[in-house]
Scaffold this motif. Structure first.
Motif, mmCIF file in Angstrom:
data_model
loop_
_atom_site.group_PDB
_atom_site.id
_atom_site.type_symbol
_atom_site.label_atom_id
_atom_site.label_comp_id
_atom_site.label_asym_id
_atom_site.label_seq_id
_atom_site.Cartn_x
_atom_site.Cartn_y
_atom_site.Cartn_z
ATOM 1 N N MET A 114 0.835 -1.212 0.000
ATOM 2 C CA MET A 114 0.000 0.000 0.000
ATOM 3 C C MET A 114 0.866 1.257 0.000
ATOM 4 O O MET A 114 0.534 2.251 -0.666
ATOM 5 C CB MET A 114 -0.908 -0.011 1.233
ATOM 6 C CG MET A 114 -1.948 -1.120 1.252
ATOM 7 S SD MET A 114 -3.191 -0.930 -0.053
ATOM 8 C CE MET A 114 -4.005 0.572 0.484
ATOM 9 N N GLN A 115 1.976 1.223 0.709
ATOM 10 C CA GLN A 115 2.854 2.394 0.762
ATOM 11 C C GLN A 115 3.438 2.696 -0.617
ATOM 12 O O GLN A 115 3.557 3.869 -1.005
ATOM 13 C CB GLN A 115 3.969 2.166 1.776
ATOM 14 C CG GLN A 115 4.804 3.415 2.043
ATOM 15 C CD GLN A 115 5.846 3.181 3.105
ATOM 16 O OE1 GLN A 115 6.431 2.105 3.179
ATOM 17 N NE2 GLN A 115 6.099 4.174 3.930
ATOM 18 N N ILE A 116 3.785 1.656 -1.361
ATOM 19 C CA ILE A 116 4.300 1.866 -2.720
ATOM 20 C C ILE A 116 3.249 2.563 -3.575
ATOM 21 O O ILE A 116 3.550 3.512 -4.317
ATOM 22 C CB ILE A 116 4.719 0.532 -3.348
ATOM 23 C CG1 ILE A 116 5.965 -0.017 -2.644
ATOM 24 C CG2 ILE A 116 4.998 0.689 -4.835
ATOM 25 C CD1 ILE A 116 6.361 -1.401 -3.106
ATOM 26 N N ILE A 117 1.997 2.122 -3.467
ATOM 27 C CA ILE A 117 0.920 2.729 -4.261
ATOM 28 C C ILE A 117 0.716 4.188 -3.883
ATOM 29 O O ILE A 117 0.634 5.067 -4.749
ATOM 30 C CB ILE A 117 -0.382 1.930 -4.075
ATOM 31 C CG1 ILE A 117 -0.225 0.518 -4.646
ATOM 32 C CG2 ILE A 117 -1.556 2.639 -4.746
ATOM 33 C CD1 ILE A 117 -1.409 -0.382 -4.375
ATOM 34 N N PHE A 118 0.657 4.485 -2.576
ATOM 35 C CA PHE A 118 0.399 5.854 -2.144
ATOM 36 C C PHE A 118 1.605 6.759 -2.386
ATOM 37 O O PHE A 118 1.426 7.947 -2.693
ATOM 38 C CB PHE A 118 0.002 5.871 -0.668
ATOM 39 C CG PHE A 118 -1.443 5.563 -0.429
ATOM 40 C CD1 PHE A 118 -2.398 6.558 -0.503
ATOM 41 C CD2 PHE A 118 -1.855 4.272 -0.173
ATOM 42 C CE1 PHE A 118 -3.730 6.287 -0.297
ATOM 43 C CE2 PHE A 118 -3.189 3.981 0.039
ATOM 44 C CZ PHE A 118 -4.145 4.991 -0.031
ATOM 45 N N ASN A 119 2.809 6.240 -2.250
ATOM 46 C CA ASN A 119 3.986 7.053 -2.571
ATOM 47 C C ASN A 119 4.016 7.416 -4.043
ATOM 48 O O ASN A 119 4.325 8.557 -4.413
ATOM 49 C CB ASN A 119 5.256 6.289 -2.190
ATOM 50 C CG ASN A 119 5.483 6.265 -0.694
ATOM 51 O OD1 ASN A 119 4.853 7.020 0.054
ATOM 52 N ND2 ASN A 119 6.371 5.394 -0.242
ATOM 53 N N ALA A 120 3.712 6.456 -4.893
ATOM 54 C CA ALA A 120 3.665 6.739 -6.327
ATOM 55 C C ALA A 120 2.585 7.770 -6.642
ATOM 56 O O ALA A 120 2.769 8.653 -7.485
ATOM 57 C CB ALA A 120 3.418 5.444 -7.115
ATOM 58 N N ARG A 121 1.450 7.671 -5.950
ATOM 59 C CA ARG A 121 0.372 8.635 -6.169
ATOM 60 C C ARG A 121 0.807 10.041 -5.757
ATOM 61 O O ARG A 121 0.557 11.024 -6.489
ATOM 62 C CB ARG A 121 -0.865 8.219 -5.372
ATOM 63 C CG ARG A 121 -2.035 9.174 -5.534
ATOM 64 C CD ARG A 121 -3.183 8.781 -4.627
ATOM 65 N NE ARG A 121 -3.742 7.485 -4.989
ATOM 66 C CZ ARG A 121 -4.774 6.938 -4.349
ATOM 67 N NH1 ARG A 121 -5.328 7.568 -3.311
ATOM 68 N NH2 ARG A 121 -5.233 5.755 -4.728
ATOM 69 N N MET A 122 1.469 10.156 -4.609
ATOM 70 C CA MET A 122 1.913 11.474 -4.155
ATOM 71 C C MET A 122 2.966 12.064 -5.086
ATOM 72 O O MET A 122 2.967 13.263 -5.366
ATOM 73 C CB MET A 122 2.460 11.365 -2.732
ATOM 74 C CG MET A 122 1.372 11.214 -1.677
ATOM 75 S SD MET A 122 1.984 11.368 0.010
ATOM 76 C CE MET A 122 2.958 9.884 0.135
ATOM 77 N N GLN A 123 3.833 11.224 -5.621
ATOM 78 C CA GLN A 123 4.838 11.715 -6.563
ATOM 79 C C GLN A 123 4.191 12.215 -7.846
ATOM 80 O O GLN A 123 4.608 13.239 -8.409
ATOM 81 C CB GLN A 123 5.845 10.609 -6.865
ATOM 82 C CG GLN A 123 6.772 10.288 -5.707
ATOM 83 C CD GLN A 123 7.710 9.147 -6.014
ATOM 84 O OE1 GLN A 123 7.664 8.576 -7.098
ATOM 85 N NE2 GLN A 123 8.557 8.796 -5.065
ATOM 86 N N ARG A 124 3.172 11.499 -8.302
ATOM 87 C CA ARG A 124 2.463 11.972 -9.500
ATOM 88 C C ARG A 124 1.794 13.316 -9.238
ATOM 89 O O ARG A 124 1.827 14.210 -10.091
ATOM 90 C CB ARG A 124 1.413 10.949 -9.924
ATOM 91 C CG ARG A 124 1.975 9.681 -10.524
ATOM 92 C CD ARG A 124 0.891 8.880 -11.222
ATOM 93 N NE ARG A 124 -0.215 8.572 -10.346
ATOM 94 C CZ ARG A 124 -0.288 7.487 -9.588
ATOM 95 N NH1 ARG A 124 0.701 6.599 -9.613
ATOM 96 N NH2 ARG A 124 -1.331 7.260 -8.818
ATOM 97 N N MET A 125 1.191 13.473 -8.058
ATOM 98 C CA MET A 125 0.528 14.734 -7.735
ATOM 99 C C MET A 125 1.539 15.866 -7.596
ATOM 100 O O MET A 125 1.280 16.999 -8.031
ATOM 101 C CB MET A 125 -0.286 14.561 -6.448
ATOM 102 C CG MET A 125 -1.411 13.528 -6.573
ATOM 103 S SD MET A 125 -2.330 13.252 -5.043
ATOM 104 C CE MET A 125 -3.232 14.777 -4.927
ATOM 105 N N MET A 126 2.697 15.576 -7.011
ATOM 106 C CA MET A 126 3.745 16.604 -6.917
ATOM 107 C C MET A 126 4.214 17.018 -8.300
ATOM 108 O O MET A 126 4.427 18.198 -8.583
ATOM 109 C CB MET A 126 4.909 16.076 -6.083
ATOM 110 C CG MET A 126 4.602 15.912 -4.599
ATOM 111 S SD MET A 126 5.970 15.144 -3.701
ATOM 112 C CE MET A 126 7.253 16.363 -3.974
#
Length: 248
Positions: A114-126
């Motif tokens: 789950m952390q991999i998914i949410f980290n990738a999501r935050m990087q895309r948003m940044m």
């Protein structure tokens, strides 16, 4: 604007104690989710996460998730997949209040996925914020200070270049992690498929042997019945002959 981990930790979560193997109020009466099935769901959902974030009406996306789950051997409906994902998100956010990573992993076995998914999501948003020009004055000042001695080069461009390089590096690391996890899942799937085929072949061989044995027994039974019938006919014939001679 996305929520960082500190904001996640402030969310009051009444479902922290819910078992990760249940459907979280979805009325799921089907068999529980195994760890392997849950990880396959996370792999599919994580791959489609950018598409999920682009639209609010995601019914068709959950149907796609269900279809891909069925393709790899799991019988799950779109509603079951969606409920399972909500359950996992709830557990993940609940674990954010724990300080030590080891405690999070013990409390929630799918924390790393789950952390991999949410980290990738935050990087895309940044990255979307950077592309849209939403850069804070502090970031611009830092970029200017770091590039003031670079001659004719633009400090802002240099700072953005560094951010892009760091972003691409993290993306490559995430991609390598996903590829490795995907290859491991494919290897396990091939092993399961090979074991299943071997079991089916053994069962088919056993079935053919049973049919052959039954046919042999049936043939022997018929031969015994025919022999008894022949002996009976011979006895009846001899008896009739004796009676006929006695009558004469």
């Amino acid at each position: 604007m996305y929520m960082d981990h500190s904001q996640f930790s402030q969310v009051q979560n009444p479902y922290v104690g819910v078992s990760v193997e249940t459907g979280l109020g979805c009325g799921d009466r089907n068999p529980q989710w195994s760890s392997e099935e849950t990880r396959d769901l996370l792999a599919i959902r994580g791959h489609l996460d950018p598409t999920f974030m682009e639209t609010k009406r995601n019914k068709l996306l959950w149907e796609l998730v269900s279809t891909r789950m069925n393709q790899i051997g799991y019988n799950r409906t779109p509603i079951q997949c969606k409920c399972k994902w909500k359950n996992l998100v709830t557990r993940y956010k609940g674990c954010e209040t724990m300080e030590e990573v080891e405690m999070r992993e013990r409390a929630f076995p799918f924390y790393n996925e789950m952390q991999i998914i949410f980290n990738a999501r935050m990087q895309r948003m940044m990255w979307q914020e950077v592309e849209g020009g939403a850069i804070s004055p502090q970031m611009v000042s830092k970029a200017a200070n770091s590039g003031c001695s670079s001659g004719n080069s633009s400090p802002v461009v240099d700072g953005l270049k560094e951010m892009m390089e760091e972003f691409m590096r993290q993306q490559m690391e995430l991609e390598m992690q996903w590829i490795k996890a995907y290859e491991e899942r494919e290897e396990r799937r091939r092993e399961r498929e090979m074991e299943w085929r071997q079991r089916m072949e053994a069962l088919e061989s056993e079935r053919l042997m049973m049919i052959s044995w039954w046919r042999e027994r049936e043939e022997e039974r018929k031969m015994r019945e025919e022999a008894r019938a022949e002996r009976r006919d011979a006895l009846l014939t001899a008896l009739l002959d004796n009676l006929t001679r006695g009558a004469i």
